[in-house]
Design a protein around this motif. Structure first.
Motif, PDB file in Angstrom:
ATOM      1  N   SER A  25       6.638  -2.071  -3.910  1.00  0.00           N
ATOM      2  CA  SER A  25       6.061  -3.121  -4.910  1.00  0.00           C
ATOM      3  C   SER A  25       4.699  -2.245  -5.348  1.00  0.00           C
ATOM      4  O   SER A  25       4.374  -1.217  -4.609  1.00  0.00           O
ATOM      5  N   GLU A  26       3.826  -2.876  -6.045  1.00  0.00           N
ATOM      6  CA  GLU A  26       2.861  -2.349  -6.502  1.00  0.00           C
ATOM      7  C   GLU A  26       1.744  -2.429  -5.293  1.00  0.00           C
ATOM      8  O   GLU A  26       0.872  -1.461  -5.360  1.00  0.00           O
ATOM      9  N   GLU A  27       1.797  -3.421  -4.659  1.00  0.00           N
ATOM     10  CA  GLU A  27       0.625  -3.548  -3.545  1.00  0.00           C
ATOM     11  C   GLU A  27       0.720  -2.176  -2.372  1.00  0.00           C
ATOM     12  O   GLU A  27      -0.101  -1.648  -1.942  1.00  0.00           O
ATOM     13  N   GLU A  28       2.220  -2.031  -2.091  1.00  0.00           N
ATOM     14  CA  GLU A  28       2.547  -0.746  -1.227  1.00  0.00           C
ATOM     15  C   GLU A  28       2.133   0.302  -2.046  1.00  0.00           C
ATOM     16  O   GLU A  28       1.494   1.360  -1.386  1.00  0.00           O
ATOM     17  N   ALA A  29       2.268   0.523  -3.393  1.00  0.00           N
ATOM     18  CA  ALA A  29       1.604   1.788  -3.955  1.00  0.00           C
ATOM     19  C   ALA A  29       0.324   1.921  -3.738  1.00  0.00           C
ATOM     20  O   ALA A  29      -0.199   3.084  -3.804  1.00  0.00           O
ATOM     21  N   ILE A  30      -0.222   0.904  -4.028  1.00  0.00           N
ATOM     22  CA  ILE A  30      -1.868   1.009  -3.758  1.00  0.00           C
ATOM     23  C   ILE A  30      -2.201   1.510  -2.366  1.00  0.00           C
ATOM     24  O   ILE A  30      -3.249   2.162  -2.290  1.00  0.00           O
ATOM     25  N   ASP A  31      -1.697   0.902  -1.413  1.00  0.00           N
ATOM     26  CA  ASP A  31      -1.840   1.382   0.017  1.00  0.00           C
ATOM     27  C   ASP A  31      -1.779   2.789  -0.025  1.00  0.00           C
ATOM     28  O   ASP A  31      -2.540   3.495   0.711  1.00  0.00           O
ATOM     29  N   ILE A  32      -0.545   3.286  -0.445  1.00  0.00           N
ATOM     30  CA  ILE A  32      -0.174   4.737  -0.304  1.00  0.00           C
ATOM     31  C   ILE A  32      -1.160   5.649  -1.245  1.00  0.00           C
ATOM     32  O   ILE A  32      -1.522   6.536  -0.638  1.00  0.00           O
ATOM     33  N   LEU A  33      -1.467   5.262  -2.145  1.00  0.00           N
ATOM     34  CA  LEU A  33      -2.536   5.971  -3.072  1.00  0.00           C
ATOM     35  C   LEU A  33      -4.106   6.010  -2.347  1.00  0.00           C
ATOM     36  O   LEU A  33      -4.471   7.119  -2.399  1.00  0.00           O
ATOM     37  N   LYS A  34      -4.484   4.943  -1.923  1.00  0.00           N
ATOM     38  CA  LYS A  34      -5.439   5.056  -1.080  1.00  0.00           C
ATOM     39  C   LYS A  34      -5.671   6.256   0.077  1.00  0.00           C
ATOM     40  O   LYS A  34      -6.684   6.798   0.139  1.00  0.00           O
ATOM     41  N   LEU A  35      -4.572   6.415   0.797  1.00  0.00           N
ATOM     42  CA  LEU A  35      -4.242   7.646   1.702  1.00  0.00           C
ATOM     43  C   LEU A  35      -4.554   8.839   1.007  1.00  0.00           C
ATOM     44  O   LEU A  35      -4.927   9.730   1.695  1.00  0.00           O
ATOM     45  N   LYS A  36      -4.065   8.956  -0.185  1.00  0.00           N
ATOM     46  CA  LYS A  36      -4.263  10.398  -0.969  1.00  0.00           C
ATOM     47  C   LYS A  36      -5.436  10.432  -1.778  1.00  0.00           C
ATOM     48  O   LYS A  36      -5.904  11.370  -1.717  1.00  0.00           O
ATOM     49  N   ASP A  37      -5.941   9.372  -2.342  1.00  0.00           N
ATOM     50  CA  ASP A  37      -7.108   9.431  -3.103  1.00  0.00           C
ATOM     51  C   ASP A  37      -7.793   8.109  -3.275  1.00  0.00           C
ATOM     52  O   ASP A  37      -7.321   7.312  -4.026  1.00  0.00           O
ATOM     53  N   GLU A  38      -8.872   7.806  -2.422  1.00  0.00           N
ATOM     54  CA  GLU A  38      -9.549   6.478  -2.388  1.00  0.00           C
ATOM     55  C   GLU A  38     -10.158   5.981  -3.994  1.00  0.00           C
ATOM     56  O   GLU A  38     -10.318   4.951  -4.190  1.00  0.00           O
ATOM     57  N   THR A  39     -10.383   7.087  -4.725  1.00  0.00           N
ATOM     58  CA  THR A  39     -11.011   7.010  -6.050  1.00  0.00           C
ATOM     59  C   THR A  39     -10.186   6.663  -7.135  1.00  0.00           C
ATOM     60  O   THR A  39     -10.207   6.024  -8.180  1.00  0.00           O
ATOM     61  N   ASP A  40      -8.707   6.825  -6.888  1.00  0.00           N
ATOM     62  CA  ASP A  40      -7.749   6.883  -7.789  1.00  0.00           C
ATOM     63  C   ASP A  40      -7.261   5.419  -8.109  1.00  0.00           C
ATOM     64  O   ASP A  40      -7.374   4.733  -7.081  1.00  0.00           O
ATOM     65  N   LYS A  41      -6.572   5.003  -9.274  1.00  0.00           N
ATOM     66  CA  LYS A  41      -6.124   3.831  -9.198  1.00  0.00           C
ATOM     67  C   LYS A  41      -4.605   3.898  -9.775  1.00  0.00           C
ATOM     68  O   LYS A  41      -4.360   4.555 -10.659  1.00  0.00           O
ATOM     69  N   ILE A  42      -3.673   2.668  -9.501  1.00  0.00           N
ATOM     70  CA  ILE A  42      -2.658   2.594 -10.192  1.00  0.00           C
ATOM     71  C   ILE A  42      -2.654   1.971 -11.304  1.00  0.00           C
ATOM     72  O   ILE A  42      -3.304   1.002 -11.565  1.00  0.00           O
ATOM     73  N   LEU A  43      -1.897   2.686 -12.449  1.00  0.00           N
ATOM     74  CA  LEU A  43      -1.897   2.140 -13.883  1.00  0.00           C
ATOM     75  C   LEU A  43      -0.755   1.384 -14.149  1.00  0.00           C
ATOM     76  O   LEU A  43      -0.793   0.265 -14.869  1.00  0.00           O
ATOM     77  N   TYR A  44       0.413   2.033 -14.105  1.00  0.00           N
ATOM     78  CA  TYR A  44       1.669   1.444 -14.425  1.00  0.00           C
ATOM     79  C   TYR A  44       2.935   1.675 -13.530  1.00  0.00           C
ATOM     80  O   TYR A  44       2.767   2.630 -12.747  1.00  0.00           O
ATOM     81  N   GLN A  45       3.927   0.949 -13.546  1.00  0.00           N
ATOM     82  CA  GLN A  45       5.175   1.236 -12.869  1.00  0.00           C
ATOM     83  C   GLN A  45       6.218   1.905 -14.152  1.00  0.00           C
ATOM     84  O   GLN A  45       5.824   1.624 -15.223  1.00  0.00           O
ATOM     85  N   ASP A  46       7.068   3.026 -13.628  1.00  0.00           N
ATOM     86  CA  ASP A  46       8.107   3.588 -14.624  1.00  0.00           C
ATOM     87  C   ASP A  46       8.831   2.662 -15.275  1.00  0.00           C
ATOM     88  O   ASP A  46       9.142   1.512 -14.677  1.00  0.00           O
ATOM     89  N   GLU A  47       8.919   2.809 -16.859  1.00  0.00           N
ATOM     90  CA  GLU A  47       9.431   1.594 -17.511  1.00  0.00           C
ATOM     91  C   GLU A  47      11.009   1.655 -17.595  1.00  0.00           C
ATOM     92  O   GLU A  47      11.771   0.676 -17.819  1.00  0.00           O
ATOM     93  N   ASP A  48      11.493   2.801 -17.075  1.00  0.00           N
ATOM     94  CA  ASP A  48      13.037   2.942 -17.011  1.00  0.00           C
ATOM     95  C   ASP A  48      13.642   2.281 -15.871  1.00  0.00           C
ATOM     96  O   ASP A  48      13.198   1.755 -14.912  1.00  0.00           O
ATOM     97  N   VAL A  49      15.106   1.785 -16.066  1.00  0.00           N
ATOM     98  CA  VAL A  49      15.829   1.204 -14.955  1.00  0.00           C
ATOM     99  C   VAL A  49      16.899   2.429 -14.361  1.00  0.00           C
ATOM    100  O   VAL A  49      17.121   3.233 -15.200  1.00  0.00           O
ATOM    101  N   LEU A  50      17.556   1.946 -13.324  1.00  0.00           N
ATOM    102  CA  LEU A  50      18.346   2.884 -12.731  1.00  0.00           C
ATOM    103  C   LEU A  50      19.634   2.655 -13.470  1.00  0.00           C
ATOM    104  O   LEU A  50      20.120   1.595 -13.886  1.00  0.00           O
ATOM    105  N   ASP A  51      20.392   3.645 -13.452  1.00  0.00           N
ATOM    106  CA  ASP A  51      21.976   3.669 -13.912  1.00  0.00           C
ATOM    107  C   ASP A  51      22.591   2.794 -13.007  1.00  0.00           C
ATOM    108  O   ASP A  51      22.529   2.420 -11.829  1.00  0.00           O
ATOM    109  N   THR A  52      23.412   1.541 -13.627  1.00  0.00           N
ATOM    110  CA  THR A  52      24.038   0.737 -12.749  1.00  0.00           C
ATOM    111  C   THR A  52      25.034   1.255 -11.656  1.00  0.00           C
ATOM    112  O   THR A  52      25.030   0.608 -10.508  1.00  0.00           O
TER     113      THR A  52
END
Length: 490
Positions: A428-455
Motif C-alpha cells: 500500500s502507499e502507507e507501507e511504501a511511505i514507511d519503507i521510504l522513510k528508512l531509506k531517505d527521510e527527505t524523500d517523498k512518494i509520488l505515484y504508483q506504477d500505472e501498469d497491471v500484472l498479466d492475468t
C-alpha cells in the motif's frame, strides 16, 4: 407413463435442485482422511463454456467422484479468472454502445467500477453452465483472482520476487498490440500462415556505385536499420564486410559486418539488422553494439525517427508510400511471393509489432531450475508421456516473461516511485511511505506504477493462493501440492 422422448431440461433441473438442497457436494475438510485435490483451472469470467471446458471438467469430475468413493478427503477447488484484456474488451464495447464514451474518456476509476458492476451481473454465467454440466463442485468455496485474499497473495509474491532480483524492469522488445495498446506474452500470440511479399531493396555502398541487395517483408522498417549482416563464409559477398552501406531515402551510413546469423542460402545472402523491431535482430544488435532506432509509436504509426513526410502515417500506409518511392528511385531489384507467419494478438486479431518499451519481467530461467530438477527426477508425469518432451523443450528454451500490461483491469503493480527516483515495493502507499522513510527521510512518494500484472501472474498462484497462502493454514497443509491437473496441452 414414460414420455417417448427424454426431457433432459426437466430431469437435470430436478437433479440440480436435489443436489443443492441436500448439499451433496459440500466440502468438509476431514484431516483424518487421505487428501486428494484438483485445482480447477479458473475459466475466464467473461466467457461461456466451450467443448474444451466440457471435456476437461468432465474428466476432472470423474476423478473427483472416484476418489470420493475411495473415502478420501477430496477438494475440487473452483473459481474464476478476472481475464484482464478479455474483460476490458467486453466492457469497453458495452460502454461505447451505451454512452458513446471511450475507456480513456470515462477515466480509470469509473471504468474499473463499471467492470465490477458488470462482473456482478454477468460473471456467474460460466458457473451456472458448469452447474448444468452436473459438476460435483461446492461453489461455496469458490474463489476469484481479484478477491481480497488472492490480491494479497499476488502482492506478497511480487514483492518477494522483486526483492530477490527475480522481477525487474527493463527496456526490451515485446509483442505489442497497437489496437489494445499493450504488451502481450508469447502465449497470447497466434502465428498465422500467410503468403505475403518479399521486397529485394538495393542499398548503395558508400563512395561507390555498387549495391548490396537486402530482402525484407516489412519495407517500412528500413528507417530503423542499424547494419547489414553477411555470413563470413559467403564467398559471393564477404568482400563487402567492413564497408558501409547507405539506407535508401535516408542516405544514412550503416556498417556491413560478419555474422553467421545471415544464411548464405536464403534471400540475397545479406540480412538487414533492425534491432528495435525484430526479436532476432535485437540479439544481433546487442552482440555487435549496433544503434537501436525505434521508428514506431504505440499505435504502430511512424514517429519522428523517420523522414518528415512519413511521420504520423499508419505502418501499412507508410509501406505503400515507401514502396512507391523506392520504385521511382529504382531501388527495388525484384518482388517475390513469400510464405510467412504473421504474429497476431489472440484477443484483438491485430498484427503485432515487436516494440522496444520499458516493461516488467520475471526471470523465468532462474525460477525454472527446480522444475528442471523435478523433470530429471521424474516427479512430473504426463499422460500420455510423450508430452514430457514438449514440456522439456519449453523449459529449456524459456525466455524472460513480460508480466506488465498497459491496461486498467487487473492487479496493479505494487511499485511506488519516489521524488528521488527510488522504486519501493509495498502492499500500500502507507507501507511504501514507511519503507521510504528508512531509506531517505527527505524523500517523498509520488505515484504508483500505472501498469497491471498479466492475468496469468495471479492464475499461476492459484494452486496455493486459493488455499489461504501466505497463512500456513490447514487447507494449505492438506492440499498443496495438488494431485493432478487436467487441461489442454498448452
Amino acid at each position: 407413463m414414460l414420455e417417448k422422448r427424454f426431457n433432459f431440461s426437466e430431469i437435470e433441473a430436478k437433479c440440480l435442485d436435489h443436489w443443492s438442497e441436500n448439499q451433496i457436494f459440500s466440502f468438509n475438510n476431514d484431516e483424518n482422511k487421505k487428501p486428494f485435490c484438483i485445482m480447477m483451472p479458473p475459466p475466464n469470467v467473461t466467457g461461456s463454456l466451450h467443448m474444451g471446458h466440457a471435456l476437461t471438467f468432465t474428466l476432472q469430475d470423474i476423478l473427483i467422484r472416484f476418489h470420493k468413493k475411495l473415502n478420501k478427503n477430496v477438494l475440487w477447488q473452483p473459481g474464476t479468472d478476472h481475464a484482464g484484456i478479455a474483460t476490458e474488451i467486453v466492457v469497453e464495447k458495452m460502454i461505447q454502445k451505451e454512452s458513446k464514451l471511450s475507456k480513456a474518456e470515462l477515466g480509470r476509476s469509473k471504468f474499473i467500477e463499471k467492470i465490477w458492476n458488470w462482473k456482478e451481473e454477468s460473471g456467474d454465467k460460466i458457473i451456472n453452465q458448469m452447474k448444468r454440466l452436473g459438476t460435483s463442485v461446492d461453489w461455496n468455496v469458490s474463489r476469484f483472482t481479484m478477491d481480497e485474499g488472492l490480491s494479497y497473495s499476488v502482492k506478497e509474491v511480487f514483492i518477494d520476487l522483486y526483492n530477490r532480483g527475480l522481477i525487474y524492469k527493463d527496456k526490451r522488445l515485446v509483442n505489442w498490440d497497437p489496437k489494445l495498446g499493450t504488451a502481450l506474452s508469447d502465449l497470447e500470440v497466434n502465428q498465422i500462415e500467410k503468403v505475403g511479399k518479399m521486397w529485394f531493396i538495393k542499398y548503395q555502398l558508400e563512395n561507390s556505385n555498387e549495391n548490396i541487395v537486402v530482402g525484407t517483408t516489412r519495407p517500412e522498417t528500413i528507417f530503423g536499420d542499424s547494419g547489414i549482416a553477411i555470413h563470413p563464409k559467403n564467398k559471393k559477398l564477404n568482400h563487402l564486410i567492413g564497408k558501409k552501406a547507405l539506407i535508401p531515402i535516408l542516405n544514412k551510413r550503416i556498417p556491413i559486418f560478419a555474422d553467421e546469423y545471415a544464411d548464405p542460402e536464403k534471400g540475397s545472402g545479406a540480412v538487414k539488422i533492425t534491432p528495435a523491431h525484430d526479436f532476432n535482430d535485437f540479439e544481433i544488435g546487442k552482440k555487435h553494439d549496433l544503434e537501436f532506432v525505434n521508428i514506431l509509436d504505440k499505435t504502430a504509426s511512424l514517429n519522428k525517427n523517420t523522414p518528415k513526410e512519413y511521420q504520423g502515417l499508419n505502418r501499412f500506409v507508410a509501406r505503400k508510400k515507401l514502396i512507391s518511392e523506392l520504385k521511382k528511385n529504382n531501388k527495388i531489384l525484384k518482388i517475390e511471393n513469400n510464405k510467412m507467419f504473421l504474429p497476431v494478438g489472440d484477443r484483438s486479431d491485430e498484427i503485432l509489432e515487436p516494440l522496444l518499451t520499458f516493461q516488467w519481467f520475471l526471470d523465468t530461467k532462474k525460477i525454472s531450475i527446480k522444475v528442471k530438477k523435478a523433470i530429471k527426477e521424474k516427479k512430473i508425469v504426463f499422460h500420455p508421456n510423450s508430452w514430457i518432451n514438449t514440456f522439456k523443450y519449453w523449459i529449456e528454451n524459456i525466455e524472460p516473461w513480460c508480466i506488465s500490461r498497459q491496461i486498467w483491469w487487473g492487479h496493479r503493480i505494487p511499485i511506488w516511485y519516489s521524488n528521488n527516483g527510488l522504486k519501493i515495493a509495498a502492499k500500500s502507499e502507507e507501507e511504501a511511505i514507511d519503507i521510504l522513510k528508512l531509506k531517505d527521510e527527505t524523500d517523498k512518494i509520488l505515484y504508483q506504477d500505472e501498469d497491471v500484472l498479466d492475468t496469468w501472474f495471479s492464475s499461476a498462484l492459484w494452486p496455493f493462493s486459493t488455499l489461504g497462502w501466505p497463512e500456513n493454514d490447514k487447507l494449505l497443509k492438506n492440499f498443496y501440492p495438488s494431485n493432478v491437473l487436467v487441461t489442454g496441452f498448452d
